[in-house]
Design an enzyme around this catalytic site. Structure first.
Site, PDB file in Angstrom:
ATOM      1  CD  GLN A   1      -8.979  -7.946  -2.853  1.00  0.00           C
ATOM      2  OE1 GLN A   1      -9.338  -8.701  -1.960  1.00  0.00           O
ATOM      3  NE2 GLN A   1      -8.530  -6.738  -2.593  1.00  0.00           N
TER       4      GLN A   1
ATOM      5  CD  GLU B   1      -4.138  -4.255  -6.893  1.00  0.00           C
ATOM      6  OE1 GLU B   1      -5.090  -3.445  -6.999  1.00  0.00           O
ATOM      7  OE2 GLU B   1      -3.308  -4.232  -5.975  1.00  0.00           O
TER       8      GLU B   1
ATOM      9  CD  GLU C   1      -5.543  -5.623  -0.209  1.00  0.00           C
ATOM     10  OE1 GLU C   1      -5.061  -4.658   0.411  1.00  0.00           O
ATOM     11  OE2 GLU C   1      -6.002  -5.534  -1.366  1.00  0.00           O
TER      12      GLU C   1
ATOM     13  CD  GLU D   1      -2.288   0.235  -6.037  1.00  0.00           C
ATOM     14  OE1 GLU D   1      -2.765   0.955  -5.140  1.00  0.00           O
ATOM     15  OE2 GLU D   1      -3.010  -0.368  -6.861  1.00  0.00           O
TER      16      GLU D   1
END
Length: 506
Positions: free
Chosen positions: A350, A292, A27, A173
Site C-alpha cells: 500500500q 495489488e 486501505e 478478492e
C-alpha cells in the site's frame, strides 16, 4: 565480469506507457489512513488534518492512481458511515483486520486528499456484504452533479462539484475464504454483471474492474477468471490480478527471480480472458488491473496470533524493506511495463506504513523505504511507448521458478523528445555485469542524460527513522555512450535506470 547484450528498436513497440501503471493503494487498514495520510494535531498537518510530509512524498513517488478504500476492508464497509458531520459518524468493528474504524476519513475527505496529491481515485465498492443498490448509491453520491438526494447530500457536505470517479472496482478478492461475503465464481460473476449493468445505466462511460483470483496459488486460479468472465465479459473493462512475493527460507536466488512468476501470471490470465472472449465471439480485448502487488513477508504476518483486543489504527504488517526487496520491486515494475499491451492499470499495495514505500511515526517524521526509489525513478522516466526489449543473457537455476536470466530489462521511448529510458536488474549475487545496449536502429548517435543504481554492499540494509537515507539511489558506475552503443556496469543484486537522448522523430 558477465557480458550481457540488450538490443532496442524504436519500431518494436509493445504499447503506450499507461500512467495508471504507477498506481498505489490506500486501505483502511493498520496505520495507512490514521497516522499515515491523516493525523490532525501533527506539526505538519494541514487544515484538513492531512500530513503534508506524506503528501510531498506521495507526489515525489509519482503516484498517478490510488485504489480506495480496500482491500479486504471494503467487503464489510458501509460508505455512508464516512460522510456528514464527524460527530455523528458511527464507530464500527472492522472484521477484516480486527480493528475499530472511526470513520473520521470517508470519501469526501479522501477526495480532498487525492486532489492535493494530484492522483486519480480508483474506487472499490462492497460486493461482500452489500450489492447493486449500495454501488449505485455511492456512485450517485460521488458522480451525480445535482438534483438527487445523494448528490445534494454531497453538496451539503461541502463538495459542490461531483468527484468524477471513472474507474470502479467491483468488490475485492471474493474468491478468498477469508473474505467477508466470500462467493463462488458463478455467484460473484452474476453479481458483478448485475452491478456493472446498473452502473453503466447510471453512467455509460465508466471503467469497471471485475475481481480475478486473489493469487495464482489459489486452487481455483484460472477457472475463477473463466467463470466470472463468462458472466461479465462484455460488461467490464478489466479483470484484477493480485500478487505478493517474499524471500522464503533464505532462498535469495528464487526471490530475485520472482518477476518471472509475475510474467507467467499475466500471460495465464491473458490466455484465459482471450479464450472466453473467443468463445463469446467478442472483439474486445480484456485489460488487466494488477491492483495489488508488492513484496510482502506474508508468512511472518500469518504466523502472528490473532489480536484479542479491538483497537483503532493498531500497526499491521509494517514490513521494513531492504536492498534485495527494492531490487525485486524494480524488477516487478519491469514486468508490468513489459506487459503494457494488456496491463494498463496497477497499484502497489500500500502507500503508507502497511507494506509501503512510505513510513511515518505518529507525531514524528516520515521517510522513504528502500522500495520507494525504483518506483519513483521508473514513474519519472517511463514515457512514450514501451519497446520490445531483447536481452541476451545467461541463465541461472532457481528452486521455485526454474531457470531465470541473470539480467532482466525493459525500455521506454518518447519519439517526440528522443528520450530513451532503460531499466535493468542484475540478479547475480556475486558478479557484476557489463551491459551493452545496441542502439543502431535509432539512427543518430545517442547521448547520456543521467543514470542511477540501487545497490549496497549489504543487501540486507534498510532505511529507518534514524537513518532514513541509508539505502538510496546513487549515480550508476561506468556508464558510457559511444555513438550507437551504450555500456553500463551493473553491480551484483542491483537495479539500474539510465536515460539517453536520441534524435526526436515525427
Amino acid at each position: 565480469m558477465l557480458q550481457v547484450r540488450v538490443t532496442l528498436d524504436p519500431a518494436a513497440v509493445v504499447a503506450p506507457v499507461s500512467r495508471r501503471t504507477f498506481g498505489s493503494f490506500v486501505e483502511h487498514m493498520g496505520r495507512c489512513v490514521y497516522t499515515g495520510i491523516y493525523e490532525p494535531g501533527h506539526p505538519l498537518a494541514d487544515e484538513d488534518g492531512f500530513r503534508t510530509d506524506v503528501l510531498a512524498l506521495t507526489r515525489e513517488l509519482g503516484v498517478t492512481t490510488v485504489r480506495y478504500p480496500g482491500g479486504n476492508f471494503v467487503s464489510g464497509y458501509r460508505w455512508e458511515d464516512g460522510v456528514g458531520p464527524r460527530e455523528h459518524r458511527p464507530r464500527r468493528r472492522d472484521l477484516a483486520w480486527h480493528g475499530i474504524e472511526t470513520n473520521e476519513v470517508g470519501i469526501d475527505e479522501f477526495a480532498r486528499w487525492a486532489a492535493k496529491a494530484d492522483v486519480e481515485i480508483m474506487y472499490a465498492v462492497n460486493l461482500g456484504t452489500r450489492g447493486v443498490q449500495e454501488a449505485l448509491d455511492v456512485h450517485e453520491y460521488c458522480n451525480q452533479p445535482a438534483g438527487t438526494r445523494l448528490a445534494d447530500l454531497r453538496r451539503a457536505n461541502g463538495a459542490e462539484e461531483p468527484y468524477g470517479i471513472s474507474m470502479w472496482c467491483l468488490g475485492n478478492e471474493l474468491d478468498g475464504p477469508w473474505q467477508i461475503g466470500h462467493k463462488s465464481a458463478r455467484e460473484y460473476g452474476r453479481l458483478a454483471a448485475a452491478t456493472a449493468r446498473a452502473l453503466r445505466a447510471a453512467e455509460p462511460g465508466l471503467q469497471l474492474v471485475a475481481c480475478g483470483s486473489s493469487g495464482s496459488g489459489m486452487p481455483t486460479f484460472g477457472a475463477w477468471e473463466a467463470t466470472v468472465l463468462e458472466e461479465a465479459y462484455d460488461l467490464v473493462d478489466y479483470v484484477s490480478c493480485h500478487a505478493y512475493y517474499e524471500e522464503h527460507d533464505g532462498d535469495l536466488g528464487s526471490f530475485l527471480a520472482c518477476a518471472t512468476d509475475m510474467d507467467h501470471f499475466v500471460d495465464s490470465i491473458v490466455a484465459t480472458a482471450d479464450s472466453v472472449g473467443a468463445r463469446l465471439r467478442s472483439r474486445k480485448k480484456m485489460q488487466l488491473s494488477f491492483d495489488e502487488w508488492n513484496v510482502w513477508y506474508m508468512s511472518r504476518f500469518q504466523a502472528r496470533p490473532t489480536p484479542t483486543q479491538w483497537q483503532v489504527a493498531a500497526p499491521v504488517i509494517e514490513d521494513e524493506y531492504n536492498v534485495a526487496d527494492a531490487v525485486v520491486v524494480g524488477n516487478l515494475l519491469i514486468s508490468l511495463l513489459r506487459h503494457s499491451d494488456r496491463v494498463t492499470a496497477a497499484c502497489q499495495a500500500q502507500l503508507v506504513n502497511v507494506i509501503a514505500p512510505i513510513r511515518t511515526e505518529p507525531g514524528g517524521p516520515a521517510w522513504r523505504q528502500s522500495i520507494f526509489h525504483p518506483f519513483a525513478r521508473t514513474a519519472a522516466l517511463a514515457r512514450g511507448v514501451v519497446l520490445r526489449t531483447t536481452v541476451d543473457a545467461p541463465g541461472y537455476e532457481t528452486s521455485r521458478y526454474g531457470e531465470a536470466p541473470i539480467v532482466d530489462a525493459v525500455a521506454t521511448y518518447d519519439a517526440a523528445t528522443g528520450a530513451l529510458a532503460l531499466f535493468a536488474v542484475n540478479r547475480d549475487q556475486a558478479r557484476p555485469v557489463e551491459l551493452t545496449v545496441d542502439l543502431r536502429a535509432f539512427g543518430a548517435p545517442a547521448r547520456p542524460a543521467g543514470s542511477w543504481t540501487l545497490w549496497d554492499d549489504d543487501v540486507r540494509a534498510t532505511n529507518t527513522r534514524d537513518r532514513p537515507d541509508r539505502v538510496t539511489l546513487r549515480p550508476a558506475e561506468d556508464v558510457t555512450v559511444d555513438g550507437h552503443t551504450a555500456t553500463l556496469r551493473l553491480p551484483p543484486i542491483s537495479w539500474t535506470a539510465a536515460r539517453l537522448t536520441t534524435a526526436p522523430t515525427g
